[in-house]
Design a protein around this motif. Structure first.
Motif, mmCIF file in Angstrom:
data_model
loop_
_atom_site.group_PDB
_atom_site.id
_atom_site.type_symbol
_atom_site.label_atom_id
_atom_site.label_comp_id
_atom_site.label_asym_id
_atom_site.label_seq_id
_atom_site.Cartn_x
_atom_site.Cartn_y
_atom_site.Cartn_z
ATOM 1 N N HIS A 272 -6.745 -20.388 20.075
ATOM 2 C CA HIS A 272 -6.567 -21.231 18.889
ATOM 3 C C HIS A 272 -7.801 -21.180 17.993
ATOM 4 O O HIS A 272 -8.246 -22.189 17.441
ATOM 5 N N ASP A 273 -8.330 -19.981 17.834
ATOM 6 C CA ASP A 273 -9.528 -19.788 17.024
ATOM 7 C C ASP A 273 -9.104 -19.250 15.654
ATOM 8 O O ASP A 273 -9.010 -18.036 15.443
ATOM 9 N N THR A 274 -8.853 -20.167 14.741
ATOM 10 C CA THR A 274 -8.369 -19.787 13.418
ATOM 11 C C THR A 274 -9.374 -18.923 12.672
ATOM 12 O O THR A 274 -9.002 -17.935 12.012
ATOM 13 N N ASP A 275 -10.644 -19.271 12.749
ATOM 14 C CA ASP A 275 -11.663 -18.510 12.028
ATOM 15 C C ASP A 275 -11.723 -17.067 12.516
ATOM 16 O O ASP A 275 -11.884 -16.133 11.711
ATOM 17 N N ALA A 276 -11.621 -16.872 13.835
ATOM 18 C CA ALA A 276 -11.653 -15.511 14.383
ATOM 19 C C ALA A 276 -10.440 -14.715 13.915
ATOM 20 O O ALA A 276 -10.547 -13.513 13.609
ATOM 21 N N LEU A 277 -9.296 -15.374 13.853
ATOM 22 C CA LEU A 277 -8.092 -14.689 13.394
ATOM 23 C C LEU A 277 -8.231 -14.307 11.917
ATOM 24 O O LEU A 277 -7.947 -13.167 11.528
ATOM 25 N N ILE A 278 -8.689 -15.245 11.103
ATOM 26 C CA ILE A 278 -8.823 -14.981 9.664
ATOM 27 C C ILE A 278 -9.804 -13.843 9.409
ATOM 28 O O ILE A 278 -9.622 -13.039 8.484
ATOM 29 N N ALA A 279 -10.829 -13.738 10.228
ATOM 30 C CA ALA A 279 -11.830 -12.686 10.049
ATOM 31 C C ALA A 279 -11.253 -11.284 10.232
ATOM 32 O O ALA A 279 -11.851 -10.300 9.791
ATOM 33 N N LEU A 280 -10.089 -11.186 10.849
ATOM 34 C CA LEU A 280 -9.458 -9.888 11.084
ATOM 35 C C LEU A 280 -8.587 -9.434 9.917
ATOM 36 O O LEU A 280 -8.107 -8.293 9.914
ATOM 37 N N LEU A 281 -8.363 -10.293 8.924
ATOM 38 C CA LEU A 281 -7.353 -10.061 7.909
ATOM 39 C C LEU A 281 -7.946 -9.554 6.600
ATOM 40 O O LEU A 281 -9.078 -9.880 6.244
ATOM 41 N N THR A 282 -7.149 -8.776 5.858
ATOM 42 C CA THR A 282 -7.541 -8.346 4.517
ATOM 43 C C THR A 282 -7.316 -9.481 3.525
ATOM 44 O O THR A 282 -6.600 -10.449 3.803
ATOM 45 N N GLU A 283 -7.897 -9.360 2.349
ATOM 46 C CA GLU A 283 -7.751 -10.399 1.321
ATOM 47 C C GLU A 283 -6.302 -10.520 0.840
ATOM 48 O O GLU A 283 -5.862 -11.599 0.453
ATOM 49 N N ASP A 284 -5.551 -9.417 0.867
ATOM 50 C CA ASP A 284 -4.177 -9.443 0.376
ATOM 51 C C ASP A 284 -3.156 -9.426 1.519
ATOM 52 O O ASP A 284 -2.015 -8.982 1.344
ATOM 53 N N VAL A 285 -3.534 -9.909 2.678
ATOM 54 C CA VAL A 285 -2.670 -9.906 3.855
ATOM 55 C C VAL A 285 -1.357 -10.634 3.589
ATOM 56 O O VAL A 285 -1.301 -11.572 2.782
ATOM 57 N N PRO B 273 -5.756 -16.989 1.389
ATOM 58 C CA PRO B 273 -5.689 -18.451 1.414
ATOM 59 C C PRO B 273 -4.356 -18.980 1.963
ATOM 60 O O PRO B 273 -4.339 -19.882 2.806
ATOM 61 N N ALA B 274 -3.229 -18.416 1.506
ATOM 62 C CA ALA B 274 -1.921 -18.885 1.965
ATOM 63 C C ALA B 274 -1.699 -18.556 3.436
ATOM 64 O O ALA B 274 -1.181 -19.378 4.204
ATOM 65 N N VAL B 275 -2.083 -17.345 3.847
ATOM 66 C CA VAL B 275 -1.904 -16.951 5.243
ATOM 67 C C VAL B 275 -2.812 -17.779 6.153
ATOM 68 O O VAL B 275 -2.406 -18.190 7.246
ATOM 69 N N ALA B 276 -4.038 -18.057 5.713
ATOM 70 C CA ALA B 276 -4.944 -18.885 6.508
ATOM 71 C C ALA B 276 -4.390 -20.297 6.671
ATOM 72 O O ALA B 276 -4.463 -20.887 7.759
ATOM 73 N N GLU B 277 -3.810 -20.849 5.595
ATOM 74 C CA GLU B 277 -3.215 -22.178 5.697
ATOM 75 C C GLU B 277 -2.046 -22.171 6.678
ATOM 76 O O GLU B 277 -1.904 -23.072 7.504
ATOM 77 N N PHE B 278 -1.221 -21.123 6.590
ATOM 78 C CA PHE B 278 -0.105 -21.017 7.529
ATOM 79 C C PHE B 278 -0.612 -20.930 8.969
ATOM 80 O O PHE B 278 -0.090 -21.594 9.870
ATOM 81 N N ALA B 279 -1.627 -20.105 9.196
ATOM 82 C CA ALA B 279 -2.162 -19.953 10.557
ATOM 83 C C ALA B 279 -2.674 -21.289 11.091
ATOM 84 O O ALA B 279 -2.423 -21.648 12.249
ATOM 85 N N ARG B 280 -3.387 -22.042 10.271
ATOM 86 C CA ARG B 280 -3.918 -23.336 10.718
ATOM 87 C C ARG B 280 -2.803 -24.331 11.011
ATOM 88 O O ARG B 280 -2.852 -25.066 12.003
ATOM 89 N N GLU B 281 -1.788 -24.357 10.148
ATOM 90 C CA GLU B 281 -0.753 -25.375 10.254
ATOM 91 C C GLU B 281 0.274 -25.079 11.347
ATOM 92 O O GLU B 281 0.754 -25.998 12.009
#
Length: 357
Positions: free
Chosen positions: A250-263, A278-286
């Protein structure tokens, strides 16, 4: 030309004929009603026939049914195969017509990105599977033969099951899908395809040209196979393992660090999808990090791409139920796309258990 009329090709590719000693014996026995001999004849061709049916239909489940139906038709009509062409060509004749019958009976399969724009905000309580859409599904690629069928084939077998390629195929009329796959993936000649489909070589070449134009407008500039080769196996493994590890912790920051800006991230059969970090990060967190208590994962390969089988449970000590196959699309050294196919049946199709104790 009936469904079981034999193709008259002079196909000489290795393994495509029936003139070996054992092949001739099995063919004679199969014509005499020996179903075991027939099974031996078709067994080497099953994987490529199944992949072909998947490419045409966009569903591994539909491909199962199509191959079963096609082989049943072939078994019942084996007397119509006179050996003037190859058994392989004849089986592709039957399989193609079986699949085209299915295609004519329903709408094309789709992904969420085909149906509307990306969501601006995460959809939670109103999210519900769409049953009105025939969804594209993932494909277990372990049995795919390596390399093209002939030096003239434009696509490698693994390129030809990539999600972007199969999704693009669904936008073509059924006959154009078949012509393009038979020529550009499987290496049949225009004359062989014309005989197989009961049409002219001129019609085949015309359909092929139209299919290539339509496909070129929908395909990315670089295939995933080329991207994966450039990234290297070690980095590909690390990206898949990093995604799986971040999900389990459940490490959101680690997951986001793997993604491109236009993921992008989509979850068929849910119609909603998200684009941009931003939208994908919000989805991942929620959702996966916020609403799913515990994850377990297994690394797999789907559609010639790295993928992760995901299991969800109420807590770390409880059994975890199969939840999805998430296929990763890579670009550079990041994840540029995630498609989470939500259905336990997708997971078990990869030879994995329905529940992890």
């Amino acid at each position: 030309m009936s469904d079981l009329s034999p193709a008259r090709s002079t196909d000489t590719r290795s393994g495509s004929g029936t003139d070996s000693g054992s092949g001739d014996a099995d063919l004679r026995d199969a014509r005499d009603g020996d179903d075991a001999a027939f099974s031996r004849l078709v067994a080497p061709l099953r994987p490529e026939l199944h992949a072909y049916c998947y490419q045409l239909l966009g569903s591994a489940h539909d491909a199962d049914d199509a191959v079963q139906d096609a082989l049943l038709r072939a078994w019942r009509g084996l007397a119509g195969f006179e050996g003037r062409g190859s058994l392989r060509s004849w089986l592709y004749t039957v399989a193609t017509r079986t699949c085209l019958d299915i295609v004519r009976g329903r709408s094309r399969r789709a992904l969420p990105v085909d149906l509307g724009p990306a969501g601006e905000r995460v959809v939670l309580d109103s999210a519900a599977p769409s049953t009105e859409v025939g969804w594209l599904g993932p494909y277990p690629d372990a049995d795919l033969a390596g390399g093209p069928a002939s030096p003239h084939a434009r696509y490698e077998r693994r390129e030809a099951v990539e999600l972007a390629f199969v999704a693009a195929l669904q936008h073509l009329p059924g006959n154009q899908r078949a012509v393009l796959l038979l020529f550009d993936v499987l290496g049949f000649s225009a004359a062989e395809i014309a005989d197989l489909l009961g049409t002219s070589a001129t019609s085949v070449n015309s359909a092929l040209a139209r299919a290539r134009r339509l496909l070129a407008a929908r395909l990315p500039a670089t295939t995933q196979q080329r991207t994966l080769r450039l990234i290297g196996d070690d980095r590909v493994r690390k990206l898949a393992a990093g995604f799986a590890d971040a999900l389990e912790r459940h490490d959101t920051d680690a997951l986001i660090a793997l993604l491109t800006e236009d993921v992008t991230w989509s979850m068929p059969p849910l119609p909603h999808w998200y684009a941009g970090l931003p939208a994908v990060a919000e989805f991942a967190r929620e959702v996966p990090m916020g609403r799913c208590p515990s994850w377990r994962t297994r690394i797999v390969s789907a559609n010639g791409q790295p993928a992760v089988a995901c299991y969800v449970g109420p807590d770390a000590a409880a059994p975890h139920a199969a939840w999805s196959i998430t296929v990763l699309t890579l670009r550079g050294d990041r994840i540029a796309g995630l498609i989470s196919f939500l259905d336990a049946a997708h997971v078990t199709r990869f030879g994995l258990p329905a529940v992890l104790p």
